[in-house]
Design a protein around this motif. Structure first.
Motif, short mmCIF file in Angstrom:
data_model
loop_
_atom_site.label_atom_id
_atom_site.label_comp_id
_atom_site.label_asym_id
_atom_site.label_seq_id
_atom_site.Cartn_x
_atom_site.Cartn_y
_atom_site.Cartn_z
N LYS A 1 0.71 -1.00 0.03
CA LYS A 1 -0.01 -0.11 -0.20
C LYS A 1 0.85 1.30 -0.07
O LYS A 1 2.10 0.99 0.48
CB LYS A 1 -0.77 -0.02 1.39
CG LYS A 1 -1.85 -0.96 1.49
CD LYS A 1 -3.09 -0.52 2.34
CE LYS A 1 -2.71 -0.60 3.61
NZ LYS A 1 -3.86 -0.59 4.62
N PRO A 2 0.41 2.43 -0.53
CA PRO A 2 1.35 3.68 -0.30
C PRO A 2 1.79 3.87 1.10
O PRO A 2 0.93 3.67 1.83
CB PRO A 2 0.34 4.73 -0.77
CG PRO A 2 -0.71 4.01 -1.65
CD PRO A 2 -0.96 2.55 -1.20
N VAL A 3 2.95 4.39 1.21
CA VAL A 3 3.33 4.69 2.68
C VAL A 3 3.11 6.24 2.63
O VAL A 3 3.32 7.03 1.65
CB VAL A 3 4.77 4.50 2.75
CG1 VAL A 3 4.91 2.72 2.92
CG2 VAL A 3 5.93 4.88 1.81
N TYR A 4 2.87 6.48 4.22
CA TYR A 4 2.59 7.89 4.28
C TYR A 4 3.69 8.90 3.91
O TYR A 4 3.33 9.98 3.45
CB TYR A 4 2.23 7.74 5.79
CG TYR A 4 1.53 9.39 6.10
CD1 TYR A 4 0.31 9.50 6.40
CD2 TYR A 4 2.34 10.24 6.63
CE1 TYR A 4 -0.32 10.63 6.84
CE2 TYR A 4 1.81 11.39 7.15
CZ TYR A 4 0.50 11.76 7.16
OH TYR A 4 -0.20 12.74 7.58
N GLU A 5 4.79 8.75 4.33
CA GLU A 5 6.15 9.70 4.20
C GLU A 5 6.18 10.11 2.60
O GLU A 5 6.52 11.08 2.33
CB GLU A 5 7.31 9.36 4.87
CG GLU A 5 7.93 8.02 4.47
CD GLU A 5 7.37 6.80 5.20
OE1 GLU A 5 6.30 6.64 5.29
OE2 GLU A 5 8.34 5.75 5.12
N GLU A 6 6.00 8.91 1.89
CA GLU A 6 6.14 9.29 0.43
C GLU A 6 5.08 10.14 -0.07
O GLU A 6 5.23 11.23 -1.09
CB GLU A 6 6.30 8.13 -0.29
CG GLU A 6 7.79 7.39 -0.05
CD GLU A 6 7.92 6.14 -1.03
OE1 GLU A 6 9.00 5.38 -0.68
OE2 GLU A 6 7.11 5.72 -1.63
N GLN A 7 3.70 9.83 0.14
CA GLN A 7 2.83 10.63 -0.24
C GLN A 7 2.79 11.98 0.41
O GLN A 7 2.65 12.94 -0.46
CB GLN A 7 1.38 9.96 0.33
CG GLN A 7 1.26 8.68 -0.07
CD GLN A 7 -0.16 8.25 0.29
OE1 GLN A 7 -1.40 8.55 -0.14
NE2 GLN A 7 -0.44 7.45 1.40
N MET A 8 3.33 12.12 1.43
CA MET A 8 3.44 13.56 2.02
C MET A 8 4.40 14.45 1.40
O MET A 8 4.20 15.59 1.10
CB MET A 8 3.81 13.41 3.40
CG MET A 8 3.87 14.60 4.45
SD MET A 8 4.39 14.67 5.74
CE MET A 8 6.33 14.49 5.58
#
Ligand SMILES: Cc1ncc(C[n+]2csc(CCOP(=O)(O)OP(=O)(O)O)c2C)c(N)n1
Ligand code: SF4
Length: 343
Positions: free
Chosen positions: A307-314
């Motif tokens: 699943k997409p990881v938070y820090e990269e999406q941020m």
């Protein structure tokens, strides 16, 4: 074997390099020793540098873990390890961030922080040492203590049902959910390594014996005589079989799991569920097996999905916003919009 660059030189690290010079202050015989040893043993295989590795903890016996690792560490406040680790990973995605916590620390005072960390899916590892008791505060019941458990804080037995940490993690959106035990070193090493290699939040519950305040809480699953019939080691793509002679399996009757014995008429290994670690439905069923009388306790990786990881999406969102809106000013932000003065 790992290499570390220090002043331009390459050094091979071993388990010993990951042991700090601090005296280990757990009671003799505590299951925490085994977990520490296995983590130190597998660290060199990750090709990390110690300066980029951080162990974050809350409060509890288990939370003393960072002192004993020769890496960076953070001994935070009770229940807040997941949040501290989340902030750290957001600010420094280049760091390898681990959380070590107890069942009380993570699921009681830290419960809220834990579920939201799983939901966000930062790329960190959370290891929860489950001794089904508060060890450091001398034996009060915890959110994983069984119903009716008599402790110092429940002299007539607990009235609550315990959390099942695996179903809690699954329903909170965990992308990697697994269980290991202090007495099975090889399996623990393997499970933690898989968790570390997973991109996203890896939650690993580790059954740990507190020989002072809750001795034997997991003995059914750890002792040679009782382990084979009471444990189910789940492996992706393999049938769910167990028992001393590997002659028992789990089959599904609709949504209901059933135990079958291959020595009995009409039963065969072909009826058994072949495990798929990407199936949340299956993970939920297997995680709950031990809640039912007579079913084995599951161990291994129950669930693993990308699943997409938070820090990269941020990071992407930030870059995109700066492109669209320019760099911005904190001062301007604070003083714009509807503000008022209290007189
Ligand atoms: C705000 C706050 N409340 C309560 C405590 C007391 N306290 C310290 S550790 C702990 C529980 C530890 O239990 P667990 O997380 O299961 O870890 P273990 O010691 O068993 O490894 C509690 C309640 C505290 N330090 N801070
Ligand atoms: S009190 Fe229990 S958990 Fe804490 S160090 Fe002693 S044996 Fe380990």
């Amino acid at each position: 074997m790992e290499t570390e660059s220090t002043n331009g030189t390459q050094v091979k690290l071993t388990a010993k390099d990951y042991a700090s010079d601090q005296d280990v202050r757990w009671c003799p015989g505590c299951g925490d020793y085994s977990i520490l040893a296995q983590v130190q043993r597998i660290m060199p295989s990750f090709n990390l540098t110690r300066e980029k590795t951080v162990f974050v903890a809350g409060i509890g016996c288990s939370s003393r873990f960072p002192y004993y690792m020769n890496t960076y560490g953070f001994h935070g406040i009770h229940g807040r390890a997941s949040s501290i680790a989340s902030g750290l990973k957001m600010a420094r995605p280049d760091l390898d961030v681990w959380v070590t916590s107890g069942d009380g620390d993570l699921l009681s005072i830290g419960g809220n922080h834990f579920i939201h960390t799983l939901r966000r899916n930062l790329d960190i590892v959370i290891m929860m040492f489950n001794n089904k008791i508060y060890g450091l505060t001398k034996g009060q019941y915890s959110p994983t203590s069984e119903h009716g458990k008599v402790t110092k804080s429940s002299p007539f037995g607990t009235l609550e049902e315990p959390f099942n940490p695996l179903t809690l993690a699954l329903s909170s959106g965990g992308s990697f959910v697994a269980r290991a035990m202090d007495r099975d070193a090889k399996h623990m090493q393997d499970t933690i390594s898989k968790g570390h290699n997973h991109k996203g939040t890896a939650f690993i519950e580790i059954f740990q014996n507190c020989n002072i305040y809750n001795d034997g809480a997991h003995f059914l699953y750890t002792e040679k005589e009782t382990k084979p019939d009471n444990t189910l080691f789940v492996e992706n793509g393999k049938p769910l079989i167990f028992g001393e002679h590997k002659d028992k399996g789990i089959k599904l009757n609709g949504f209901r799991p059933e135990i079958i014995n291959f020595n009995e008429d009409g039963n065969s290994i072909n009826d058994v569920i072949v495990y798929d670690e990407t199936s949340k439905e299956l993970a939920m069923i297997v995680a709950q097996l031990s809640d039912f009388e007579g079913f084995p306790m599951p161990f291994g990786v129950l669930y693993k999905v990308n699943k997409p990881v938070y820090e990269e999406q941020m990071e992407l969102q930030l870059e995109d916003s700066v492109k669209k809106l320019g760099k911005g000013s904190l001062e301007k932000l604070l003083f714009e919009g509807s503000t008022w003065e209290i007189k």
